[in-house]
Design an enzyme around this catalytic site. Structure first.
Site, PDB file in Angstrom:
ATOM      1  N   GLU A 440       0.836  -1.217   0.000  1.00 27.06           N
ATOM      2  CA  GLU A 440       0.000   0.000   0.000  1.00 27.06           C
ATOM      3  C   GLU A 440       0.872   1.269   0.000  1.00 27.06           C
ATOM      4  OE1 GLU A 440      -3.289  -0.678  -0.386  1.00 27.06           O
ATOM      5  OE2 GLU A 440      -3.459   1.480  -0.767  1.00 27.06           O
TER       6      GLU A 440
HETATM    7  C1  LIG Z   1       2.576 -10.013   0.698  1.00 26.44           C
HETATM    8  C2  LIG Z   1       2.352  -8.980  -0.356  1.00 26.44           C
HETATM    9  C3  LIG Z   1       1.060  -8.647  -0.708  1.00 26.44           C
HETATM   10  C4  LIG Z   1       0.820  -7.699  -1.711  1.00 26.44           C
HETATM   11  N1  LIG Z   1      -0.467  -7.454  -2.134  1.00 26.44           N
HETATM   12  C5  LIG Z   1      -0.670  -6.698  -3.247  1.00 26.44           C
HETATM   13  C6  LIG Z   1      -1.971  -6.586  -3.856  1.00 26.44           C
HETATM   14  O1  LIG Z   1      -2.953  -7.127  -3.338  1.00 26.44           O
HETATM   15  N2  LIG Z   1      -2.091  -5.879  -5.002  1.00 26.44           N
HETATM   16  C7  LIG Z   1      -1.038  -5.268  -5.603  1.00 26.44           C
HETATM   17  O2  LIG Z   1      -1.203  -4.662  -6.646  1.00 26.44           O
HETATM   18  N3  LIG Z   1       0.211  -5.340  -5.058  1.00 26.44           N
HETATM   19  C8  LIG Z   1       0.416  -6.034  -3.905  1.00 26.44           C
HETATM   20  N4  LIG Z   1       1.680  -6.148  -3.357  1.00 26.44           N
HETATM   21  C9  LIG Z   1       2.781  -5.431  -3.978  1.00 26.44           C
HETATM   22  C10 LIG Z   1       3.264  -4.257  -3.133  1.00 26.44           C
HETATM   23  O3  LIG Z   1       2.314  -3.219  -3.152  1.00 26.44           O
HETATM   24  C11 LIG Z   1       4.638  -3.841  -3.711  1.00 26.44           C
HETATM   25  O4  LIG Z   1       5.558  -4.844  -3.315  1.00 26.44           O
HETATM   26  C12 LIG Z   1       5.075  -2.475  -3.229  1.00 26.44           C
HETATM   27  O5  LIG Z   1       4.266  -1.483  -3.809  1.00 26.44           O
HETATM   28  C13 LIG Z   1       6.526  -2.179  -3.598  1.00 26.44           C
HETATM   29  O6  LIG Z   1       6.809  -2.490  -4.930  1.00 26.44           O
HETATM   30  P1  LIG Z   1       8.061  -3.413  -5.282  1.00 26.44           P
HETATM   31  O7  LIG Z   1       7.985  -4.632  -4.458  1.00 26.44           O
HETATM   32  O8  LIG Z   1       8.152  -3.563  -6.746  1.00 26.44           O
HETATM   33  O9  LIG Z   1       9.318  -2.588  -4.752  1.00 26.44           O
HETATM   34  P2  LIG Z   1      10.057  -1.307  -5.491  1.00 26.44           P
HETATM   35  O10 LIG Z   1       8.999  -0.418  -5.989  1.00 26.44           O
HETATM   36  O11 LIG Z   1      11.006  -1.900  -6.462  1.00 26.44           O
HETATM   37  O12 LIG Z   1      10.769  -0.690  -4.278  1.00 26.44           O
HETATM   38  C14 LIG Z   1      12.011  -1.199  -3.743  1.00 26.44           C
HETATM   39  C15 LIG Z   1      12.560  -0.178  -2.749  1.00 26.44           C
HETATM   40  O13 LIG Z   1      12.822   1.058  -3.428  1.00 26.44           O
HETATM   41  C16 LIG Z   1      12.121   2.114  -2.810  1.00 26.44           C
HETATM   42  N5  LIG Z   1      11.625   3.023  -3.858  1.00 26.44           N
HETATM   43  C17 LIG Z   1      11.082   2.712  -5.054  1.00 26.44           C
HETATM   44  N6  LIG Z   1      10.753   3.825  -5.724  1.00 26.44           N
HETATM   45  C18 LIG Z   1      11.078   4.860  -4.927  1.00 26.44           C
HETATM   46  C19 LIG Z   1      10.986   6.271  -5.044  1.00 26.44           C
HETATM   47  N7  LIG Z   1      10.450   6.851  -6.105  1.00 26.44           N
HETATM   48  N8  LIG Z   1      11.419   7.026  -4.007  1.00 26.44           N
HETATM   49  C20 LIG Z   1      11.944   6.474  -2.913  1.00 26.44           C
HETATM   50  N9  LIG Z   1      12.064   5.148  -2.741  1.00 26.44           N
HETATM   51  C21 LIG Z   1      11.633   4.359  -3.723  1.00 26.44           C
HETATM   52  C22 LIG Z   1      10.958   1.475  -2.063  1.00 26.44           C
HETATM   53  O14 LIG Z   1      10.553   2.275  -0.962  1.00 26.44           O
HETATM   54  C23 LIG Z   1      11.580   0.163  -1.630  1.00 26.44           C
HETATM   55  O15 LIG Z   1      12.275   0.340  -0.430  1.00 26.44           O
HETATM   56  C24 LIG Z   1       1.918  -7.055  -2.334  1.00 26.44           C
HETATM   57  C25 LIG Z   1       3.225  -7.375  -1.944  1.00 26.44           C
HETATM   58  C26 LIG Z   1       3.450  -8.330  -0.991  1.00 26.44           C
HETATM   59  C27 LIG Z   1       4.871  -8.682  -0.647  1.00 26.44           C
END
Ligand SMILES: Cc1cc2nc3c(=O)[nH]c(=O)nc-3n(C[C@H](O)[C@H](O)[C@H](O)COP(=O)(O)OP(=O)(O)OC[C@H]3O[C@@H](n4cnc5c(N)ncnc54)[C@H](O)[C@@H]3O)c2cc1C
Length: 599
Positions: A440
């Site tokens: 979220e």
């Molecule tokens: C158990 C679980 C349930 C989930 N449920 C859902 C769901 O129901 N629906 C859905 O759509 N998604 C879901 N997600 C996905 C979740 O919302 C994403 O994992 C999350 O938004 C982060 O994206 P990412 O994992 O690609 O990490 P990234 O976006 O690759 O981020 C990696 C790191 O980089 C940092 N970062 C990235 N961009 C920036 C920026 N612009 N500025 C500063 N820092 C940044 C982040 O804070 C993080 O620390 C779920 C994930 C998990 C693990």
């Protein structure tokens, strides 16, 4: 001790005495509510959480979700509890009566949900996502879409999920590649892949309604070209019966650190060119549609985090009263004493208690603002509550999740070696809780939101609204002799926070890259100030109650005053270092080249 989920005496004090939920009963919308109906709802939720949800949380963790031959199977024990939850009308308690809901004030809805989250986060995720999907259809769906989907979704007979994330599109939602191609009948062909979708598939319900973000071919790049679609797992005929499979295939589930009872699915849409979606909310309006409830959703995730923290605290408190180690402080010999008698353990428990109670109150306060921004008739007041919701959202989301996790790890510490072992429940709570700082919108994204948007928005009006609320509590506290010194301290921190925020706003224009490097420390300062604000407010209420009647509940009320004093006197001063670092604005961060990270 009562249940080991939420201290309902404390939560009751927050909603009735401090935050005055009764104010809401004066509005037509909540005129069916009174203290006895609120008590009854809390009592019913507590019974369900304690007797059905809590006992199967550990089972869900051990059993996990299975993926076999393309089929997802949730822990068997979850089925009966889920059914009872739905039968009890808990799938849509805040929805209006005419939609089949109970029209609950958000504050009450949140408190009951806190019980469920504290009892079984994995199981709650299924119902929570179903609610989100239903809400999108309720707000943006056409009459046909509402008639087709809403009934079974609100009843929990069908599940719902929110499909945003893709391998290349996590925080960067605008990078979504899933495609939608218009069909002649007004529907769309969906093709693409999503990952990490909670309840993307499960055997808990007979159908799953996916609310999915995709880009219609030819629409603009980035978030502004995204549209939202209803994509059922099984198609729904016009008479509401289930039809053919909709070519939505679960390709696997994640093996996670925690929340093992919750299915986190990878999905493929349209591999056989046969996945149909219905546009909802208008073409290229996907972000508005999907994020309409973003504030509320983010506050809910904060609630998840602090609810698990609350349970960890209550388990640790119980343990600290029973576990005997060492002799009484200052003695060389003597019988072993319960570890709660050692200063470091007692400090740790107070750390847990103050964050748990302070942040819980903050979330309940935000819930009241959510209702008031819709209910009050005065335009300026309406704007004030809307501003407060805006600025509090990242603080609630990150505060609940970050400090909730801190409280869980502090609980492990209190259990010593036992806390690190799987037979003791607190390690599961810590594993389950961690996700709340990630999904979220990660807490890094929340920090950017607070610094880059919320403290700047509308010429800093939202920021000023928050500071005004904090100062109102300081004024009330300084008039109470026992609290005046703490009110004075709090005022110093608030003033310094205001000055530092002004500095950061200016620096966003001068050197935004350096300014953003302080986003997370700044968010942490805001979390601690907001916690102190709520605890100080509670201590004012407790003092007033004691003044009116020195006998009734004296221990509880004195504990409220003492908790606020401890937090403001012993924890809040830690913000000074963070504030100083922001003022200093050291430029070494800018000189850190990528290659310096590598040996
Ligand atoms: C158990 C679980 C349930 C989930 N449920 C859902 C769901 O129901 N629906 C859905 O759509 N998604 C879901 N997600 C996905 C979740 O919302 C994403 O994992 C999350 O938004 C982060 O994206 P990412 O994992 O690609 O990490 P990234 O976006 O690759 O981020 C990696 C790191 O980089 C940092 N970062 C990235 N961009 C920036 C920026 N612009 N500025 C500063 N820092 C940044 C982040 O804070 C993080 O620390 C779920 C994930 C998990 C693990």
């Amino acid at each position: 001790m009562g249940n080991k989920l939420i201290d309902l005496k404390d939560a009751g004090f927050a909603i009735y005495d401090q935050l005055k939920i009764a104010d809401l009963f004066a509005y037509e919308k909540f005129s069916d509510y009174a203290k006895d109906t609120v008590d009854m709802a809390i009592d019913t939720a507590e019974k369900l959480a304690v007797s059905e949800y809590y006992p199967i949380n550990e089972t869900g963790d051990k059993t996990g979700v299975a993926f076999d031959n393309g089929k997802v199977t949730v822990p068997a024990a979850f089925h009966a509890a889920y059914k009872k939850f739905c039968e009890g009308g808990w799938t849509a308690p805040a929805e209006d009566f005419d939609l089949g809901g109970q029209q609950m004030p958000a504050m009450l809805n949140y408190l009951t949900q806190m019980l469920f989250f504290a009892a079984n986060q994995s199981l709650m995720v299924y119902t929570c996502l179903t609610h989100s999907a239903g809400k999108v259809i309720e707000i943006f769906g056409t009459e046909e879409q509402k008639a087709k989907y809403l009934g079974p979704v609100w009843e929990g007979v069908w599940g719902g999920c929110m499909d945003l994330t893709e391998p290349e599109a996590g925080s960067d939602v605008g990078a979504i590649r899933t495609k939608a191609t218009p069909n002649e009948d007004g529907t769309y062909k969906i093709k693409g892949n999503k990952i990490f979708i909670s309840q993307g598939d499960s055997d808990l319900t007979e159908n799953i309604v996916h609310i999915l973000l995709a880009r219609v071919e030819g629409d603009p790049e980035g978030t502004k070209g995204l549209s939202c679609f209803i994509v059922p797992k099984i198609r729904v005929n016009d008479d509401g019966s289930l039809g053919a499979d909709n070519d939505v295939v679960c390709t696997g589930i994640e093996h996670k650190m925690g929340m093992k009872g919750s299915a986190t699915a990878s999905l493929a849409y349209g591999d056989n060119d046969n996945c149909i979606g219905e546009l909802i909310g208008g073409r290229c309006k996907g972000i508005v549609t999907m994020f309409n409830m973003m504030n509320e959703q983010r506050i809910v995730v904060g609630m998840e985090g602090i609810s698990m923290g609350s349970s960890a605290y209550l388990h640790a408190l119980d343990f600290a009263r029973e576990r005997k180690q060492g002799v009484a402080f200052g003695q060389k010999t003597g019988p072993q004493v319960p570890i709660i008698e050692h200063p470091d353990v007692r400090r740790n428990l107070l750390f847990m208690k103050s964050y748990t109670e302070g942040i819980r109150a903050l979330l309940l306060y935000a819930a009241k603002c959510l209702d008031l921004k819709e209910l009050v008739s005065d335009e300026a007041e309406r704007q004030k509550y809307s501003d407060l919701v805006e600025i509090l959202t990242p603080i609630c989301k990150a505060g609940g999740s970050e400090r909730g996790f801190d409280v869980c790890t502090a609980a492990i510490q209190i259990f010593g070696g036992y806390g690190y072992c799987q037979e003791y429940y607190v390690e599961q709570l810590a594993r389950d809780c961690k996700i709340t700082s990630i999904y979220e919108g990660t807490n890094g994204i929340q920090a950017n939101d607070l610094l880059g948007r919320k403290i700047v928005m509308r010429d800093a009006t939202a920021f000023k609204a928050l500071i005004d609320e904090m100062r109102a509590v300081i004024r009330a506290a300084e008039a109470i002799p026992e609290l005046s010194a703490y009110a004075a301290d709090m005022e110093i921190y608030v003033n310094k926070f205001v000055e530092t925020s002004d500095l950061l706003r200016a620096r966003l224009k001068e050197n935004a890259f350096l300014a953003y490097s302080f986003a997370t420390p700044y968010l942490n300062i805001a979390i601690d100030l907001a916690t102190a604000w709520m605890l100080l407010s509670q201590s004012v209420t407790a003092s007033e109650k004691l003044k009116a009647d020195a006998e009734t509940d004296a221990d509880f009320l004195n504990s409220k005053i003492n908790t606020a004093k401890f937090f403001i006197g012993a924890i809040l001063p830690q913000v000074t270092g963070r504030l100083d670092a922001i003022v200093k604005n050291d430029a070494a961060f800018l000189q850190m080249e990528d290659r310096y990270f590598i040996d």
